[in-house]
Design a protein around this motif. Sequence first.
Motif, mmCIF file in Angstrom:
data_model
loop_
_atom_site.group_PDB
_atom_site.id
_atom_site.type_symbol
_atom_site.label_atom_id
_atom_site.label_comp_id
_atom_site.label_asym_id
_atom_site.label_seq_id
_atom_site.Cartn_x
_atom_site.Cartn_y
_atom_site.Cartn_z
ATOM 1 N N ARG A 176 4.225 12.022 1.719
ATOM 2 C CA ARG A 176 4.593 10.615 1.933
ATOM 3 C C ARG A 176 6.093 10.421 2.052
ATOM 4 O O ARG A 176 6.553 9.333 2.430
ATOM 5 C CB ARG A 176 4.055 9.765 0.772
ATOM 6 C CG ARG A 176 2.573 9.503 0.814
ATOM 7 C CD ARG A 176 2.245 8.013 0.814
ATOM 8 N NE ARG A 176 2.653 7.321 -0.384
ATOM 9 C CZ ARG A 176 1.816 7.021 -1.392
ATOM 10 N NH1 ARG A 176 0.560 7.378 -1.337
ATOM 11 N NH2 ARG A 176 2.255 6.370 -2.430
ATOM 12 N N THR A 195 1.174 3.624 7.575
ATOM 13 C CA THR A 195 0.452 4.523 6.662
ATOM 14 C C THR A 195 0.511 5.930 7.230
ATOM 15 O O THR A 195 0.418 6.103 8.456
ATOM 16 C CB THR A 195 -1.023 4.110 6.474
ATOM 17 O OG1 THR A 195 -1.719 5.171 5.797
ATOM 18 C CG2 THR A 195 -1.746 3.831 7.779
ATOM 19 N N ILE A 196 0.646 6.920 6.353
ATOM 20 C CA ILE A 196 0.668 8.298 6.864
ATOM 21 C C ILE A 196 -0.704 8.719 7.384
ATOM 22 O O ILE A 196 -0.817 9.686 8.120
ATOM 23 C CB ILE A 196 1.147 9.311 5.785
ATOM 24 C CG1 ILE A 196 0.197 9.320 4.575
ATOM 25 C CG2 ILE A 196 2.577 9.050 5.392
ATOM 26 C CD1 ILE A 196 0.409 10.529 3.651
ATOM 27 N N ASP A 197 -1.757 7.979 6.989
ATOM 28 C CA ASP A 197 -3.128 8.436 7.275
ATOM 29 C C ASP A 197 -3.543 8.288 8.737
ATOM 30 O O ASP A 197 -4.513 8.913 9.162
ATOM 31 C CB ASP A 197 -4.137 7.669 6.405
ATOM 32 C CG ASP A 197 -3.904 7.895 4.923
ATOM 33 O OD1 ASP A 197 -3.256 8.889 4.572
ATOM 34 O OD2 ASP A 197 -4.378 7.062 4.125
ATOM 35 N N GLY A 252 0.840 -1.205 0.000
ATOM 36 C CA GLY A 252 0.000 0.000 0.000
ATOM 37 C C GLY A 252 0.870 1.247 0.000
ATOM 38 O O GLY A 252 2.059 1.190 -0.351
ATOM 39 N N GLY A 253 0.274 2.372 0.391
ATOM 40 C CA GLY A 253 1.042 3.620 0.392
ATOM 41 C C GLY A 253 2.268 3.509 1.290
ATOM 42 O O GLY A 253 2.157 3.082 2.429
ATOM 43 N N ARG A 293 0.356 -1.578 -4.931
ATOM 44 C CA ARG A 293 -0.998 -2.084 -4.728
ATOM 45 C C ARG A 293 -1.136 -3.214 -5.738
ATOM 46 O O ARG A 293 -0.572 -3.154 -6.823
ATOM 47 C CB ARG A 293 -2.017 -0.974 -4.944
ATOM 48 C CG ARG A 293 -1.693 0.285 -4.102
ATOM 49 C CD ARG A 293 -2.823 1.279 -4.069
ATOM 50 N NE ARG A 293 -2.377 2.608 -3.681
ATOM 51 C CZ ARG A 293 -2.232 3.030 -2.419
ATOM 52 N NH1 ARG A 293 -2.498 2.221 -1.419
ATOM 53 N NH2 ARG A 293 -1.830 4.266 -2.170
ATOM 54 N N HIS A 326 1.846 14.175 -2.746
ATOM 55 C CA HIS A 326 2.732 13.087 -2.323
ATOM 56 C C HIS A 326 3.977 13.536 -1.576
ATOM 57 O O HIS A 326 4.687 12.699 -1.022
ATOM 58 C CB HIS A 326 3.118 12.231 -3.532
ATOM 59 C CG HIS A 326 1.972 11.392 -4.012
ATOM 60 N ND1 HIS A 326 0.985 11.903 -4.806
ATOM 61 C CD2 HIS A 326 1.647 10.100 -3.765
ATOM 62 C CE1 HIS A 326 0.087 10.951 -5.050
ATOM 63 N NE2 HIS A 326 0.465 9.857 -4.428
ATOM 64 N N MET A 329 -3.404 15.108 2.588
ATOM 65 C CA MET A 329 -3.799 13.707 2.363
ATOM 66 C C MET A 329 -4.510 13.135 3.579
ATOM 67 O O MET A 329 -4.687 13.809 4.595
ATOM 68 C CB MET A 329 -2.573 12.870 2.035
ATOM 69 C CG MET A 329 -2.191 12.916 0.569
ATOM 70 S SD MET A 329 -0.882 11.722 0.219
ATOM 71 C CE MET A 329 -0.926 11.731 -1.569
ATOM 72 N N GLY A 330 -4.869 11.868 3.488
ATOM 73 C CA GLY A 330 -5.552 11.183 4.588
ATOM 74 C C GLY A 330 -6.572 10.187 4.071
ATOM 75 O O GLY A 330 -7.260 9.550 4.855
ATOM 76 N N ARG A 331 -6.687 10.114 2.764
ATOM 77 C CA ARG A 331 -7.693 9.276 2.096
ATOM 78 C C ARG A 331 -9.086 9.690 2.563
ATOM 79 O O ARG A 331 -9.575 10.713 2.107
ATOM 80 C CB ARG A 331 -7.433 7.783 2.339
ATOM 81 C CG ARG A 331 -8.093 6.916 1.283
ATOM 82 C CD ARG A 331 -7.832 5.449 1.510
ATOM 83 N NE ARG A 331 -6.504 5.036 1.121
ATOM 84 C CZ ARG A 331 -6.143 4.706 -0.117
ATOM 85 N NH1 ARG A 331 -7.012 4.736 -1.083
ATOM 86 N NH2 ARG A 331 -4.906 4.329 -0.386
ATOM 87 N N GLU A 370 -8.235 15.864 1.635
ATOM 88 C CA GLU A 370 -8.525 15.380 0.280
ATOM 89 C C GLU A 370 -9.817 14.551 0.303
ATOM 90 O O GLU A 370 -10.233 14.059 1.355
ATOM 91 C CB GLU A 370 -7.358 14.522 -0.240
ATOM 92 C CG GLU A 370 -7.151 13.235 0.567
ATOM 93 C CD GLU A 370 -6.121 12.290 -0.049
ATOM 94 O OE1 GLU A 370 -5.698 12.491 -1.194
ATOM 95 O OE2 GLU A 370 -5.746 11.330 0.649
#
Length: 333
Positions: free
Chosen positions: A260, A126-128, A10-11, A72, A257, A170-172, A228
């Motif tokens: 990230r 994950t950064i989220d 993943g990310g 992915r 990005h 970001m954060g999905r 986002e």
Amino acid sequence: MKRLALLTSGGDAPGMNAAIRAIVLAGHYFGLDVIGYRHGFNGLLEQEYQTLMPSDVNNIIQRGGTILKSARCKAFTTEEGARQAADNLQQAGVDTLIIIGGDGSFRGAVHLSNFWSGSIIGLPGTIDNDINGTDATIGYYTAIDTALESIDKVRDTADAFERIFLIEVMGRHAGFIGLSAAVCSGAEQVLLPELYPNSQPDVEELVGHIQKAQQIRGKCSYIMVISENLWPGGATDLANQINARTGIDCRPVILGHVQRGGSPVSLDRMLASKLGAYAVEAALKGRTGIMIGECNQRMVEVPFEQTWNKPKELDPYLVRIQQEVFDLVKNSA
Ligand SMILES: Nc1ncnc2c1ncn2[C@@H]1O[C@H](COP(=O)(O)OP(=O)(O)O)[C@@H](O)[C@H]1O
Ligand SMILES: O=P(O)(O)OC[C@H]1O[C@](O)(COP(=O)(O)O)[C@@H](O)[C@@H]1O
């Protein structure tokens, strides 16, 4: 247990390399053979792996990205894909797999466990920060600092020109980076998905807030942090709508990005190091089907399903002070 495998999926997130290092060093400390699959679940399907010795993880703790690469992988999500991955793991003599990734990767872990009897352990990368069962995910702290560094710079020019900026982070579908970046940058407004579960921000209200702020302070800079995927068309579209309604010069900045990347901050290196070493110890005790997290400075073992079965909550106190105490409009009412 003899052969330990790991992968990043993943990310990518700053601190993944620190986790890889910790796993490799702990694996060797306990006399295990360690291999790393490359390109996430693709590596499992393609048998693309490399042996990992302690010398392979020298000088990677400070590096962003992941030395194992990430990806992915759609093919893995099918039954055929998981069966293939299981066969390949069997052939490679792997008995434990550590997956560093987000909730999608953990769903992948459960999917694989339907076809493979080895142990699977997850580390939240994950950064989220959108994973339940851990106070923070690997990469989150660095992403906040990266976003902040940019927002602080935007503030300088915003202040010089007394302009309004919309900054998309970001954060999905989660507002952790947005909330932290807004609080720490002193943003005047923050729009997070959690604040609009079944609705959308009202442009008139947003405009009203900007106008009141400028009545109170005089013409001044104004920063709105927006997550986002919250506004269709993102910060650019919302900035255009605010411009069109008010004639106020309002500029969008999409951080993207850049959030990230970068060298992981100390908190991410620390978290990744603890989680990585603990994952190997947990594997040696025969644990499987769990993510290793950290809550209140204690290592925790969380069944995979619990990491995604409900949305992780933002810190309600932080939300309240940002929305009430630090809101200059409400504060002057
Ligand atoms: N429901 C699922 N079932 C099986 N595999 C999944 C599932 N969701 C995600 N995956 C696998 O995990 C990979 C990474 O997931 P993704 O959601 O992209 O990132 P993250 O792990 O960072 O949340 C996907 O490309 C896919 O191979
Ligand atoms: O790089 P991509 O594939 O466009 O993905 C972007 C998404 O990945 C992230 O950076 C990280 O998300 P995950 O860690 O869940 O993969 C999100 O914040 C963002 O929405």
